[in-house]
Design a protein around this motif. Structure first.
Motif, mmCIF file in Angstrom:
data_model
loop_
_atom_site.group_PDB
_atom_site.id
_atom_site.type_symbol
_atom_site.label_atom_id
_atom_site.label_comp_id
_atom_site.label_asym_id
_atom_site.label_seq_id
_atom_site.Cartn_x
_atom_site.Cartn_y
_atom_site.Cartn_z
ATOM 1 N N MET A 1 -6.642 3.136 -0.600
ATOM 2 C CA MET A 1 -6.180 1.801 0.271
ATOM 3 C C MET A 1 -7.599 1.176 0.651
ATOM 4 S SD MET A 1 -2.838 2.529 -1.105
ATOM 5 C CE MET A 1 -1.631 3.698 -1.854
ATOM 6 N N GLY A 2 -8.340 1.420 1.092
ATOM 7 C CA GLY A 2 -9.410 1.390 1.669
ATOM 8 C C GLY A 2 -10.484 0.217 0.846
ATOM 9 N N SER A 3 -11.805 0.432 1.399
ATOM 10 C CA SER A 3 -13.120 -0.302 0.516
ATOM 11 C C SER A 3 -13.320 0.855 -0.274
ATOM 12 C CB SER A 3 -14.258 -0.519 1.330
ATOM 13 O OG SER A 3 -14.235 0.390 2.020
ATOM 14 N N LEU A 4 -13.799 0.587 -1.360
ATOM 15 C CA LEU A 4 -14.503 1.459 -2.382
ATOM 16 C C LEU A 4 -16.304 1.386 -2.527
ATOM 17 C CD1 LEU A 4 -11.805 0.484 -5.067
ATOM 18 C CD2 LEU A 4 -11.266 2.622 -3.156
ATOM 19 N N ALA A 5 -16.544 2.684 -2.865
ATOM 20 C CA ALA A 5 -18.415 2.446 -3.039
ATOM 21 C C ALA A 5 -17.733 1.883 -4.732
ATOM 22 C CB ALA A 5 -18.344 3.555 -3.096
ATOM 23 N N GLU B 1 0.918 -1.260 -0.172
ATOM 24 C CA GLU B 1 0.147 0.272 0.305
ATOM 25 C C GLU B 1 0.967 1.462 -0.424
ATOM 26 O OE1 GLU B 1 -2.780 -0.116 3.040
ATOM 27 O OE2 GLU B 1 -2.979 -2.533 3.039
ATOM 28 N N VAL B 2 1.207 1.830 -1.044
ATOM 29 C CA VAL B 2 1.946 2.781 -1.242
ATOM 30 C C VAL B 2 1.825 3.494 -2.098
ATOM 31 C CG1 VAL B 2 4.216 2.869 -2.179
ATOM 32 C CG2 VAL B 2 4.184 0.977 -1.490
ATOM 33 N N TYR B 3 1.583 5.428 -1.307
ATOM 34 C CA TYR B 3 1.720 6.433 -2.024
ATOM 35 C C TYR B 3 2.885 6.483 -2.915
ATOM 36 C CZ TYR B 3 -2.884 6.987 0.286
ATOM 37 O OH TYR B 3 -4.089 7.110 0.631
ATOM 38 N N ASN B 4 2.809 6.681 -4.780
ATOM 39 C CA ASN B 4 3.964 7.131 -5.214
ATOM 40 C C ASN B 4 4.432 8.720 -5.091
ATOM 41 O OD1 ASN B 4 1.870 4.991 -7.461
ATOM 42 N ND2 ASN B 4 3.884 4.157 -5.944
ATOM 43 N N TYR B 5 6.107 8.909 -5.452
ATOM 44 C CA TYR B 5 5.697 10.404 -5.972
ATOM 45 C C TYR B 5 5.483 10.475 -6.956
ATOM 46 C CZ TYR B 5 8.897 9.283 -1.902
ATOM 47 O OH TYR B 5 8.935 9.427 -1.136
#
Length: 805
Positions: free
Chosen positions: A455-459, A280-284
């Motif tokens: 990164m979580g559950s989605l609607a 679970e990575v937020y990219n640059y």
């Protein structure tokens, strides 16, 4: 303290009997490619350990435990080969991508925007001018595919196994092995071999602390031998959590590995390996030269920063000329300020990988080796799109490319030894199914809700932008023979056959988004009946060795969804119909010859290579990052000539100085005409790979303390195909020190509680160099600027405490 002659014997006996590209000091004896004791009995094969170091960290004064030794016999099976041991990988910060350690080799290059190489979006590995998707990679015989970002036919090696569980890497940076289960290996192979469970029950716990609140935790339990048959296993858990070094948000990964080993008799074994990985990575943010110059080195996305969503929201309003819009201070200096920072961009990936490996001695001369494996993957590629509004009126939406992949396969091979010949033949089959689509999710109005957590559950999404499915069947077969003409001369002959068919089907297409009436539906087949491979090795006089390696290779057509890469399936149906009968798979001929000198105080090597590369496929891109105009083109041939030279000096015990230089002259053979415009590529160095590299390492060990200082010079690289835009050269240094405090317990029983305690300290980018790391993650331009590179991390500090019980 060991005498100098013992040091010399240790180093000399750890030189690999097969050719490698540099002669460097060894660090520890690890299990070789073959694990059976009968190898050393084969006529003409000398019993020598198959480990050779890259830049030497230290000269070990201790003897490895018996369970770490393995069998030291090794065959020349597929030309020039080199082994990277777990001890070499232990020099790096715990959790570091093993390919980053491998890149200390001459001719190899690894780039990443984070110091450990966890960010799979930014991972870029080259070996002698070949990108990671042109190099065959396996783990315990399980194919890892082409190593692209969110590969359809494989798994990023960093997510396949925790770095601490890698026993060694067998590296062929010449032609590669015909026995490798791969449809990608144009330019060599990397075989990951997992460490075996230990024979004695025990546990390992290690905790790393670092800059940007980095926390890396590793824990492993070894069962030890459980019964008379020798059954044993280990289970490990690794967790890496760090704030980004610029911008906001986190980069998180966790991983579970389990390995079970069942010996059968004295010369056979069955093992099972399981891997679960969660990334679970937020990219640059991707950068251009305009952004770098006018926005600065530290510009990034808004997520995780103060009022980050509000900044992204108002920037999107400004883009669309709506009331309330504004740009952050300083952004107006850039030619495209709206693409310099989005609200977020990230990667989520979950993988399950499992395999059973059987190595059975049917007779004294006949062995059967087989692997059965399966892999499931779910992934998301995420970014906040300011060009498409949400249905509620918010001027941006969350865009996700979601992939589901399942693949399974098997390999099976027989090995037969007769007289001076070692014969083997085998097959590999794999099927994979991939469903990939891009979806649009609603973001809230400013102040009226929480932004989407990607990164979580989605609607449910409010739109399906496009969607495709892929099915592939791959089959390869090989036959090979290693013939020992004399005890010190080995010749290898073999060939490989390959057949792969990939079928794509469009399942959704929002024409107002893709700009085309139809996405690709259709099939492509790669077929080659005879791909030869010849190599040889000659140990002459007392300290000298010569070897050669030549082969023809082919890479199957890459698979990628709409605008996702250099694939015939990533274009519109119209373009696919135009190119499907004219494109040819990438092929090459590799030639290499090397010399090695091994002496008491000096190791030296020289390796030269030549490659004729045909039908090189590239994704040629223009336009903006959010509205790219991309096509897949055959950019013609590439002619590559290169040389590596390595020298290690060991003037006194415990001290080693390593130096290597690499020169690579890889140029396009032809100009390219696209849409009526001719681009002058001929004689230009290939993109992203430097013509010159220099690497050096100084290491010293004294009793329980060792330290190393490494440096690399990366020459300038072509950013555009025509060479009118280049990435500057740079130097980068790292420092590491380690104290094995647990060794003190041998001298004082009151310190027994310190048994196997190790303290480590590492500094990455010692001189705080600012440099451009990864290039071309969004494709590369024919000329000029484009938003498609990532900058490297600044100076980072790491400390580790490790205890074994």
């Amino acid at each position: 303290m060991r005498d100098v002659s013992a040091l010399q014997r240790f180093l000399v006996t750890t030189i690999l009997v097969t050719g490698c590209h540099s002669a460097m000091a060894a660090t520890a004896v690890k299990p070789p490619t073959h694990t059976r004791a009968t190898t050393a009995r084969t006529p003409g094969i000398r019993k020598v350990p198959s480990t050779i170091g890259t830049p030497p960290p230290s000269v070990r004064a201790t003897t490895p435990r018996a369970e770490e030794l393995g069998v030291v016999g090794h065959r020349l099976e597929h030309g020039a080969q080199q082994v990277i041991t777990s001890e070499m990988m232990a020099r790096a910060v715990p959790g570091t991508n093993p390919l980053k350690v491998l890149a200390q080799m001459p001719g190899a290059m690894f780039q990443s925007d984070d110091p450990q190489g966890y960010d799979t979006w930014s991972n870029q590995f080259y070996m002698h001018g070949f990108l990671q998707n042109q190099i065959g990679m396996t783990l315990d015989g399980i194919p890892l595919g082409d190593q692209e970002f969110h590969s359809y036919n494989g798994l990023n090696s960093a997510l396949a196994i925790s770095s601490e569980n890698v026993g060694r890497l067998n590296v062929s940076n010449g032609a590669g092995a015909e026995s490798i289960a791969s449809t990608s290996n144009l330019g060599g192979s990397v075989e990951y071999v997992s460490s075996d469970p230990k024979k004695k029950m025990g546990a390992t716990i290690a905790q790393t602390f670092g800059s940007n609140t980095t926390m890396h935790t590793y824990a492993r339990f070894d069962s030890g031998i459980l019964n008379k048959s020798g059954t044993r296993f280990y289970a490990s858990y690794a967790r890496n959590d760090a704030h980004k070094w610029k911008g906001g948000a986190d980069q998180f990964a966790q991983q579970v590995n389990i390995k079970l080993l069942q010996p059968i008799g004295h010369d056979s074994r069955i093992s099972a390996f399981f891997d679960w990985a969660d990334l679970e990575v937020y990219n640059y943010q991707d950068m251009s030269f305009d952004i770098l110059k006018n926005g600065g080195y530290n510009i990034d996305n808004f997520v995780g920063t103060r009022n980050g969503y509000a900044k992204a929201y108002r920037s999107a309003l400004s883009l669309n000329g709506l009331p309330g819009g504004s740009l952050p201070a300083g952004y107006s200096k850039m030619s495209d300020p709206w693409d310099a920072s989005y609200y977020d961009g990230g990667t989520l990936e979950q993988d399950y990988l499992g395999g059973v490996n059987a190595d059975l001695a049917l007779t004294d001369k006949l062995r059967w080796k087989s692997v059965v494996y399966g892999h499931g993957q779910y992934s998301r590629g995420i970014w906040s799109n300011p060009y498409v509004a949400s249905p509620n009126g918010a001027p941006l939406m969350e865009q996700m490319t979601i992939t589901h992949t399942q693949r399974f396969g098997f390999t099976s091979a027989l090995e037969y030894t007769i007289a001076h010949n070692h014969l083997s033949a085998g097959v590999w089959y794999e099927n994979y199914n991939t469903d990939i689509g891009r979806y649009a999710f609603e973001q809230p109005l400013l102040g009226e809700g929480t932004p989407v957590n990607p990164m979580g559950s989605l609607a449910a999404p409010f739109a399906t932008l496009w969607r495709q499915s892929f099915n592939s069947n791959s089959f390869t077969a090989f036959v090979q023979d290693t013939y020992n003409v004399l005890p010190n001369v080995a010749l290898h002959f073999g060939f490989k056959s390959l057949l792969q068919t990939v079928r794509a089907t469009e399942t959704a297409n929002l024409e107002s988004y893709t700009g085309t009436a139809a996405l690709t539906s259709g099939s492509m087949t790669t077929a080659r009946a005879f791909l030869p491979h010849v190599s040889g090795d000659w140990h002459f006089l007392k300290h000298h060795e010569l070897y050669f390696d030549l082969a023809e290779n082919v890479k199957s057509y890459p698979t990628a969804g709409w605008n996702q890469g250099a694939s015939p399936f990533s274009v519109s149906q119209t373009v696919f119909n135009q190119i499907r009968h004219t494109l040819q798979p990438e092929t090459d001929w590799n030639y290499g010859v090397g010399y090695r000198f091994t002496q008491r105080y000096m190791l030296a090597s020289l390796y030269g290579y030549h490659t004729n590369f045909k039908n090189r496929l590239q994704q040629v891109t223009s336009g903006s990052i959010v509205n790219p105009i991309s096509t897949v083109a055959n950019v013609g041939g590439v002619t590559m000539n290169g040389v590596d030279a390595g020298l290690t000096l060991m003037p006194i015990e415990g001290l080693a100085l390593y130096n290597s230089v690499s020169y690579n002259h890889a140029t396009y053979d032809d100009n390219l005409t696209e849409a009526g415009t001719t681009y002058h590529l001929r004689s230009q160095q290939i993109v992203s790979y430097p013509r010159f590299m220099y690497k050096a390492s100084l290491s010293y060990r004294w009793h329980e303390f060792d330290a190393h200082l490494d440096t690399q010079y990366m020459g300038k690289r072509n950013f555009s195909y025509t060479g009118d835009t280049k990435v500057p050269a740079y130097w980068i240094e790292t420092f590491g020190a380690r104290w094995q405090a647990g060794q003190m317990a041998k001298y004082n029983r009151h310190l027994a509680f310190l048994h196997n305690l190790t303290l480590e300290f590492n500094i990455y980018n010692l001189t705080n160099t600012k440099y451009i790391a990864t290039m071309g993650e969004n494709g590369l331009p024919m000329s000029g600027d484009y938003q498609s590179f990532l900058v490297g991390a600044p100076r980072q500090f790491f400390g580790t405490v490790k205890m074994e019980f």
